[in-house]
Design a protein around this motif. Structure first.
Motif, short mmCIF file in Angstrom:
data_model
loop_
_atom_site.label_atom_id
_atom_site.label_comp_id
_atom_site.label_asym_id
_atom_site.label_seq_id
_atom_site.Cartn_x
_atom_site.Cartn_y
_atom_site.Cartn_z
N LYS A 67 -44.78 -38.98 133.25
CA LYS A 67 -44.05 -37.97 132.49
C LYS A 67 -45.02 -37.35 131.50
CE LYS A 67 -39.59 -37.19 130.68
NZ LYS A 67 -38.25 -37.68 130.72
N ARG A 68 -45.04 -36.07 131.48
CA ARG A 68 -45.98 -35.38 130.60
C ARG A 68 -45.52 -35.47 129.15
NH1 ARG A 68 -46.02 -29.91 133.91
NH2 ARG A 68 -46.29 -30.84 135.93
N TRP A 73 -42.24 -33.39 124.03
CA TRP A 73 -42.28 -32.64 122.77
C TRP A 73 -41.51 -31.33 122.89
CZ3 TRP A 73 -43.06 -34.83 118.44
CH2 TRP A 73 -43.89 -35.95 118.35
N LEU A 74 -41.56 -30.73 124.05
CA LEU A 74 -40.84 -29.48 124.25
C LEU A 74 -39.32 -29.72 124.17
CD1 LEU A 74 -41.11 -26.48 124.94
CD2 LEU A 74 -40.99 -27.10 127.34
N SER A 75 -38.85 -30.81 124.74
CA SER A 75 -37.42 -31.10 124.65
C SER A 75 -37.00 -31.45 123.23
CB SER A 75 -37.04 -32.23 125.62
OG SER A 75 -37.73 -33.40 125.29
N VAL A 76 -37.86 -32.13 122.49
CA VAL A 76 -37.56 -32.44 121.08
C VAL A 76 -37.50 -31.16 120.26
CG1 VAL A 76 -38.48 -33.55 119.01
CG2 VAL A 76 -38.47 -34.78 121.18
N ALA A 77 -38.44 -30.25 120.50
CA ALA A 77 -38.46 -28.99 119.77
C ALA A 77 -37.22 -28.15 120.09
CB ALA A 77 -39.73 -28.20 120.11
N ALA A 78 -36.81 -28.15 121.34
CA ALA A 78 -35.61 -27.39 121.71
C ALA A 78 -34.37 -27.98 121.05
CB ALA A 78 -35.45 -27.39 123.23
N SER A 79 -34.29 -29.30 120.98
CA SER A 79 -33.15 -29.95 120.33
C SER A 79 -33.10 -29.60 118.85
CB SER A 79 -33.23 -31.46 120.50
OG SER A 79 -33.23 -31.82 121.85
#
Length: 148
Positions: A67-68, A73-79
């Motif tokens: 898993k990259r 981090w992208l999913s955390v930033a979107a949340s």
């Protein structure tokens, strides 16, 4: 005699009337080395099946199971962005002053004129709807004439 049978089977094959056993007989005949000269043209058709059975897929397919970190981090930033947007909307929506103007009038004549305007607007919309109902009545009459 066998050559006549093979020729008849070829004709049946191209008419899609052969059985599985007859097709196997054709494949066996064309897989052998003693094929008649005038039937050599059919050899690739029946030889392809035996050749295809022998082929195997040997390449390896790489599977990326890692898993990259950027995706995490992208999913955390979107949340975080979604939470901030909801919080900002709630803060601005609930902190607005409540308007006390509920459309009330102190002068009865002004209230009467405004009520007349509102009822005229409603009446106009209702009349448009009633006008379109005449098409349905015409349809019903036509349908009743046809389907008695």
């Amino acid at each position: 005699m066998a050559l006549d049978r093979i020729e008849k089977l070829i004709d049946k094959y191209f008419e899609a009337e052969t059985t599985i056993a007859e097709e196997k007989e054709l494949k066996d005949y064309f897989a052998s080395s003693d094929v008649a000269q005038h039937l050599e043209q059919y050899k690739p058709i029946f030889g392809y099946v035996t050749q295809a059975k022998q082929e195997q897929f040997t390449a390896t397919i790489p599977l990326n199971t890692k898993k990259r970190k950027s995706a995490v981090w992208l999913s955390v930033a979107a949340s975080v962005a979604v939470l901030l947007s909801v919080g900002w909307f709630a803060f601005n929506h609930y902190n607005q002053p409540v308007s006390e103007d509920l459309g009330t009038y102190d002068d009865p004549e002004v209230a009467f004129r405004e009520t007349q305007k509102a009822l005229a607007l409603i009446s106009e919309s209702v009349n448009k709807g009633i006008g379109s109902m005449s098409y349905i009545n015409e349809y019903e009459q036509s349908k009743n004439k046809i389907f008695k």
